[in-house]
Design a protein around this motif. Structure first.
Motif, mmCIF file in Angstrom:
data_model
loop_
_atom_site.group_PDB
_atom_site.id
_atom_site.type_symbol
_atom_site.label_atom_id
_atom_site.label_comp_id
_atom_site.label_asym_id
_atom_site.label_seq_id
_atom_site.Cartn_x
_atom_site.Cartn_y
_atom_site.Cartn_z
ATOM 1 N N GLY A 32 0.804 -1.219 0.000
ATOM 2 C CA GLY A 32 0.000 0.000 0.000
ATOM 3 C C GLY A 32 0.837 1.268 0.000
ATOM 4 O O GLY A 32 2.024 1.270 0.315
ATOM 5 N N ILE A 33 0.165 2.371 -0.328
ATOM 6 C CA ILE A 33 0.816 3.675 -0.502
ATOM 7 C C ILE A 33 0.438 4.608 0.641
ATOM 8 O O ILE A 33 -0.728 4.682 1.051
ATOM 9 C CB ILE A 33 0.378 4.316 -1.835
ATOM 10 C CG1 ILE A 33 0.892 3.491 -3.012
ATOM 11 C CG2 ILE A 33 0.857 5.766 -1.945
ATOM 12 C CD1 ILE A 33 2.392 3.404 -3.099
ATOM 13 N N LEU A 34 1.434 5.337 1.142
ATOM 14 C CA LEU A 34 1.212 6.485 2.021
ATOM 15 C C LEU A 34 1.695 7.716 1.275
ATOM 16 O O LEU A 34 2.832 7.753 0.804
ATOM 17 C CB LEU A 34 1.994 6.332 3.331
ATOM 18 C CG LEU A 34 2.098 7.595 4.208
ATOM 19 C CD1 LEU A 34 0.726 8.062 4.666
ATOM 20 C CD2 LEU A 34 3.019 7.334 5.397
ATOM 21 N N ALA A 35 0.836 8.732 1.164
ATOM 22 C CA ALA A 35 1.230 9.949 0.463
ATOM 23 C C ALA A 35 0.690 11.167 1.205
ATOM 24 O O ALA A 35 -0.481 11.209 1.585
ATOM 25 C CB ALA A 35 0.718 9.951 -0.980
ATOM 26 N N GLY A 36 1.576 12.136 1.394
ATOM 27 C CA GLY A 36 1.175 13.445 1.891
ATOM 28 C C GLY A 36 1.173 14.428 0.737
ATOM 29 O O GLY A 36 2.062 14.392 -0.126
ATOM 30 N N LEU A 37 0.164 15.289 0.698
ATOM 31 C CA LEU A 37 0.066 16.319 -0.334
ATOM 32 C C LEU A 37 0.002 17.688 0.329
ATOM 33 O O LEU A 37 -0.670 17.849 1.363
ATOM 34 C CB LEU A 37 -1.171 16.114 -1.213
ATOM 35 C CG LEU A 37 -1.205 14.826 -2.061
ATOM 36 C CD1 LEU A 37 -1.855 13.685 -1.285
ATOM 37 C CD2 LEU A 37 -1.955 15.061 -3.372
ATOM 38 N N TRP A 38 0.703 18.642 -0.270
ATOM 39 C CA TRP A 38 0.694 20.017 0.230
ATOM 40 C C TRP A 38 0.523 20.975 -0.946
ATOM 41 O O TRP A 38 1.195 20.817 -1.980
ATOM 42 C CB TRP A 38 2.007 20.356 0.948
ATOM 43 C CG TRP A 38 2.196 19.669 2.249
ATOM 44 C CD1 TRP A 38 1.860 20.140 3.489
ATOM 45 C CD2 TRP A 38 2.761 18.373 2.470
ATOM 46 N NE1 TRP A 38 2.184 19.218 4.457
ATOM 47 C CE2 TRP A 38 2.738 18.124 3.862
ATOM 48 C CE3 TRP A 38 3.291 17.398 1.621
ATOM 49 C CZ2 TRP A 38 3.217 16.951 4.427
ATOM 50 C CZ3 TRP A 38 3.763 16.221 2.172
ATOM 51 C CH2 TRP A 38 3.730 16.006 3.562
ATOM 52 N N ASN A 39 -0.366 21.941 -0.789
ATOM 53 C CA ASN A 39 -0.447 23.028 -1.756
ATOM 54 C C ASN A 39 0.559 24.100 -1.346
ATOM 55 O O ASN A 39 0.498 24.620 -0.231
ATOM 56 C CB ASN A 39 -1.864 23.601 -1.808
ATOM 57 C CG ASN A 39 -2.798 22.713 -2.603
ATOM 58 O OD1 ASN A 39 -2.436 22.216 -3.662
ATOM 59 N ND2 ASN A 39 -4.004 22.492 -2.095
ATOM 60 N N VAL A 40 1.494 24.407 -2.249
ATOM 61 C CA VAL A 40 2.591 25.302 -1.915
ATOM 62 C C VAL A 40 2.635 26.477 -2.883
ATOM 63 O O VAL A 40 2.300 26.342 -4.066
ATOM 64 C CB VAL A 40 3.953 24.550 -1.930
ATOM 65 C CG1 VAL A 40 3.950 23.446 -0.889
ATOM 66 C CG2 VAL A 40 4.270 23.977 -3.304
ATOM 67 N N LEU A 41 3.034 27.624 -2.364
ATOM 68 C CA LEU A 41 3.171 28.824 -3.179
ATOM 69 C C LEU A 41 4.486 28.776 -3.955
ATOM 70 O O LEU A 41 5.516 28.350 -3.424
ATOM 71 C CB LEU A 41 3.146 30.064 -2.288
ATOM 72 C CG LEU A 41 1.862 30.296 -1.487
ATOM 73 C CD1 LEU A 41 2.024 31.505 -0.579
ATOM 74 C CD2 LEU A 41 0.676 30.487 -2.420
#
Length: 259
Positions: free
Chosen positions: A131-140
């Motif tokens: 399985g996959i663990l992923a963090g996502l961030w919206n960045v400037l």
């Protein structure tokens, strides 16, 4: 960030749940597709789902989504916006799902709030093999001059290191590996950015920054002074002084695969 400060910041969003739902951006579909690409199946847990910003993108991409959120006000907004999604009260440290029940765990602007010494084994528990663990961030995109100026004016409470292109990789690369025990659970991290520009006005950009934890926990007088300083800066720049503009943003993804 010390544990007490982290908990204070992490629990600040419920008071602004409506504004968060209205002003925070969603996530680049290309970024979400890349995060899920190696997952062994379609079952996805959106962990720390907030008001459902990432959940909605996952639904649009056809994933079989379960959302878990600990804050009651944020969870209410999610259920109101996405009534067809199974949305549960719970946390990264106590996930209300059985063992090996999902193929991927994704966290949108949330992984840094988790106590990974506890959450890491929990995430590993609910993931199916591979399985996959992923963090996502919206960045400037602070490679753009006026965005770099906005960062300086806002201060670290308004725009922190995880919030800019120049710094997000270094600030997030080790978040899934707080101790040696988890190194054996997950492989090496991969990090990629995807363009995700946002249409904004000066007012809506100020409203977005006002939903950041560092601003939400400020004393009222300091918060108003910070937001006034940002408004003045935006009014002084030709790119943002009048009407709509595109805020240069990217969605950054940290992806690891369970061994």
């Amino acid at each position: 960030m010390k544990q007490t400060a982290r908990l204070l910041h992490a629990s600040s969003f419920g008071a602004a749940a409506g504004a968060y739902a209205e002003h925070r951006p969603d996530y680049a579909p290309a970024a979400v597709r890349w995060a899920l690409e190696p997952a062994p199946g379609p079952r996805v847990l959106d962990l720390g789902a907030g008001t459902g910003k990432l959940t909605g993108t996952l639904v649009a991409l056809g994933a079989d989504v379960i959302a878990v959120e600990r804050d009651p006000a944020m969870l209410t907004e999610l259920r109101r916006t996405l009534p067809a999604v199974r949305a549960l009260s719970g946390s990264a440290e106590a996930i209300p799902l059985p063992d090996a029940s999902v193929d991927a765990v994704l966290a949108g602007n949330a992984l840094h709030w988790f106590d990974m010494a506890v959450a890491g084994p929990e995430i590993a528990r609910v993931l199916a093999p591979g399985g996959i663990l992923a963090g996502l961030w919206n960045v400037l995109d602070d490679r753009v001059d006026w965005v770099a100026g906005l960062e300086r004016v806002s201060g670290s409470a308004g725009i922190g290191p995880r919030d800019t292109f120049s710094n997000w990789r270094a600030a997030t690369v080790g978040l899934h590996l707080p101790d040696a025990g988890l190194v054996a659970e997950f492989g090496s991290p991969e990090q990629v950015e995807f363009p995700h520009g946002q249409r904004r006005t000066a007012d809506s950009l100020v409203a977005t920054i006002a939903t950041r934890a560092g601003v939400l926990v400020m004393p009222e007088q300091e918060r108003e002074a910070t937001l006034s300083r940002i408004r003045a800066f935006l009014a002084s720049r030709p790119e943002t002084a009048s009407g709509e503009f595109t805020l240069p943003m990217l969605t950054g993804v940290l992806r690891v695969r369970q061994r």
